[in-house]
Design a protein around this motif. Structure first.
Motif, short mmCIF file in Angstrom:
data_model
loop_
_atom_site.label_atom_id
_atom_site.label_comp_id
_atom_site.label_asym_id
_atom_site.label_seq_id
_atom_site.Cartn_x
_atom_site.Cartn_y
_atom_site.Cartn_z
N GLU A 61 7.79 20.81 -16.92
CA GLU A 61 6.39 21.26 -16.59
C GLU A 61 5.40 19.95 -17.04
O GLU A 61 4.55 19.69 -16.44
CB GLU A 61 6.14 22.46 -17.54
N ASP A 62 5.77 19.14 -17.79
CA ASP A 62 4.97 17.96 -18.30
C ASP A 62 4.92 16.91 -17.32
O ASP A 62 4.10 16.31 -17.11
CB ASP A 62 5.58 17.59 -19.99
N GLY A 63 6.34 16.84 -16.62
CA GLY A 63 6.50 15.59 -15.54
C GLY A 63 5.62 15.97 -14.45
O GLY A 63 4.75 15.03 -14.03
N ILE A 64 5.49 17.35 -13.98
CA ILE A 64 4.52 17.77 -12.85
C ILE A 64 3.14 17.47 -13.27
O ILE A 64 2.34 17.15 -12.60
CB ILE A 64 5.06 19.07 -12.16
N TRP A 65 2.80 18.15 -14.26
CA TRP A 65 1.61 18.16 -14.87
C TRP A 65 0.97 16.63 -15.18
O TRP A 65 -0.17 16.37 -14.52
CB TRP A 65 1.23 18.69 -16.08
N ASN A 66 1.77 15.78 -15.60
CA ASN A 66 1.44 14.26 -15.69
C ASN A 66 1.35 13.59 -14.49
O ASN A 66 0.42 12.95 -14.18
CB ASN A 66 2.40 13.66 -16.48
N ALA A 67 2.09 14.02 -13.40
CA ALA A 67 2.08 13.58 -12.11
C ALA A 67 0.54 13.95 -11.68
O ALA A 67 -0.11 13.18 -10.75
CB ALA A 67 2.99 13.93 -11.21
N MET A 68 0.09 15.37 -11.60
CA MET A 68 -1.16 15.70 -11.08
C MET A 68 -2.24 15.07 -11.89
O MET A 68 -3.15 14.54 -11.16
CB MET A 68 -1.30 17.09 -11.00
N THR A 69 -2.00 14.80 -13.07
CA THR A 69 -3.19 14.24 -13.93
C THR A 69 -3.21 12.67 -13.58
O THR A 69 -4.30 12.14 -13.39
CB THR A 69 -2.87 14.36 -15.46
N GLU A 70 -2.25 11.79 -13.31
CA GLU A 70 -2.18 10.45 -13.15
C GLU A 70 -2.67 10.55 -11.63
O GLU A 70 -3.42 9.39 -11.23
CB GLU A 70 -0.75 9.95 -13.07
N HIS A 71 -2.44 11.24 -10.79
CA HIS A 71 -2.89 11.22 -9.37
C HIS A 71 -4.49 11.22 -9.35
O HIS A 71 -5.14 10.62 -8.56
CB HIS A 71 -2.28 12.06 -8.55
N GLN A 72 -5.05 12.28 -10.03
CA GLN A 72 -6.49 12.52 -10.01
C GLN A 72 -7.16 11.40 -10.66
O GLN A 72 -8.20 10.82 -10.16
CB GLN A 72 -6.82 13.61 -10.94
N GLU A 73 -6.54 10.72 -11.60
CA GLU A 73 -6.98 9.55 -12.51
C GLU A 73 -7.13 8.23 -11.34
O GLU A 73 -7.98 7.44 -11.20
CB GLU A 73 -6.50 9.11 -13.67
N GLN A 74 -5.98 8.07 -10.76
CA GLN A 74 -5.85 7.04 -9.55
C GLN A 74 -7.02 7.43 -8.50
O GLN A 74 -7.53 6.60 -8.04
CB GLN A 74 -4.36 7.17 -8.88
N ALA A 75 -7.22 8.62 -8.09
CA ALA A 75 -8.07 9.04 -7.02
C ALA A 75 -9.51 8.58 -7.74
O ALA A 75 -10.49 7.74 -7.06
CB ALA A 75 -8.20 10.30 -6.83
N ILE A 76 -9.85 8.77 -8.90
CA ILE A 76 -10.98 8.34 -9.23
C ILE A 76 -11.31 6.85 -9.55
O ILE A 76 -12.54 6.56 -9.06
CB ILE A 76 -11.45 8.82 -10.91
N GLU A 77 -10.20 5.97 -9.90
CA GLU A 77 -10.37 4.67 -9.94
C GLU A 77 -10.40 4.27 -8.52
O GLU A 77 -11.33 3.17 -8.27
CB GLU A 77 -9.07 4.06 -10.47
N TRP A 78 -9.92 4.64 -7.43
CA TRP A 78 -9.99 4.05 -6.16
C TRP A 78 -11.63 4.46 -5.84
O TRP A 78 -12.18 3.77 -5.14
CB TRP A 78 -8.98 5.09 -5.23
N MET A 79 -11.98 5.60 -6.20
CA MET A 79 -13.49 5.84 -5.76
C MET A 79 -14.31 4.71 -6.52
O MET A 79 -15.27 4.35 -5.88
CB MET A 79 -13.71 7.13 -6.22
N ARG A 80 -14.16 4.63 -7.78
CA ARG A 80 -15.00 3.51 -8.50
C ARG A 80 -14.93 2.37 -7.72
O ARG A 80 -15.91 1.38 -7.51
CB ARG A 80 -14.53 3.38 -9.85
N LEU A 81 -13.93 1.83 -7.42
CA LEU A 81 -13.48 0.21 -6.78
C LEU A 81 -14.42 0.62 -5.42
O LEU A 81 -14.96 -0.41 -5.11
CB LEU A 81 -11.93 0.40 -6.52
N GLY A 82 -14.17 1.47 -4.60
CA GLY A 82 -14.97 1.58 -3.40
C GLY A 82 -16.41 1.46 -3.40
O GLY A 82 -17.19 0.85 -2.90
N LEU A 83 -17.01 2.42 -4.82
CA LEU A 83 -18.44 2.22 -4.84
C LEU A 83 -18.86 0.89 -5.38
O LEU A 83 -19.98 0.45 -5.03
CB LEU A 83 -18.65 3.42 -5.80
N ASP A 84 -18.05 0.26 -6.09
CA ASP A 84 -18.35 -1.11 -6.78
C ASP A 84 -18.58 -2.06 -5.29
O ASP A 84 -19.48 -2.93 -5.42
CB ASP A 84 -17.24 -1.58 -7.52
N ALA A 85 -17.49 -1.85 -4.39
CA ALA A 85 -17.70 -2.81 -3.15
C ALA A 85 -19.04 -2.51 -2.54
O ALA A 85 -19.59 -3.16 -1.88
CB ALA A 85 -16.24 -2.43 -2.44
#
Length: 99
Positions: free
Chosen positions: A72-96
């Motif tokens: 359960e922790d493995g999948i939950w962590n994957a989903m959380t990390e994926h969401q954090e990565q998505a947010i970082e990609w959005m921030r990078l795009g907006l900065d550009a």
């Protein structure tokens, strides 16, 4: 007084940008693939079958390089990390865009 711009330095930066640009395009394709894979994993995890399979101690083979899908922790962590990565990609795009 501003310093003169070195054209050779700019050429090297442009060539480095060009090399990175193709890697960024590949990263976008990889992101789409990762998104589709995790979406399927998440769908299973959120389904009643996941709990039933886990409770029944269904045997699966896995590489050991990552958690089992019944972690359960493995999948939950994957989903959380994926969401954090998505947010970082959005921030990078907006900065550009904002530059």
């Amino acid at each position: 007084m501003s310093e003169a711009i070195d054209p050779q330095d700019i050429q090297q930066k442009f060539e480095r940008w060009s090399a990175l640009q193709s890697k960024l395009l590949q990263a976008q394709q990889d992101w789409r693939e990762a998104e589709a894979l995790l979406s399927e994993v998440q769908g299973y995890y959120l389904s009643p079958q996941w709990a039933q399979d886990r409770e029944a101690d269904v045997t699966i083979e896995h590489s050991g390089e990552t958690h089992s899908i019944f972690s359960e922790d493995g999948i939950w962590n994957a989903m959380t990390e994926h969401q954090e990565q998505a947010i970082e990609w959005m921030r990078l795009g907006l900065d550009a865009i904002d530059k």
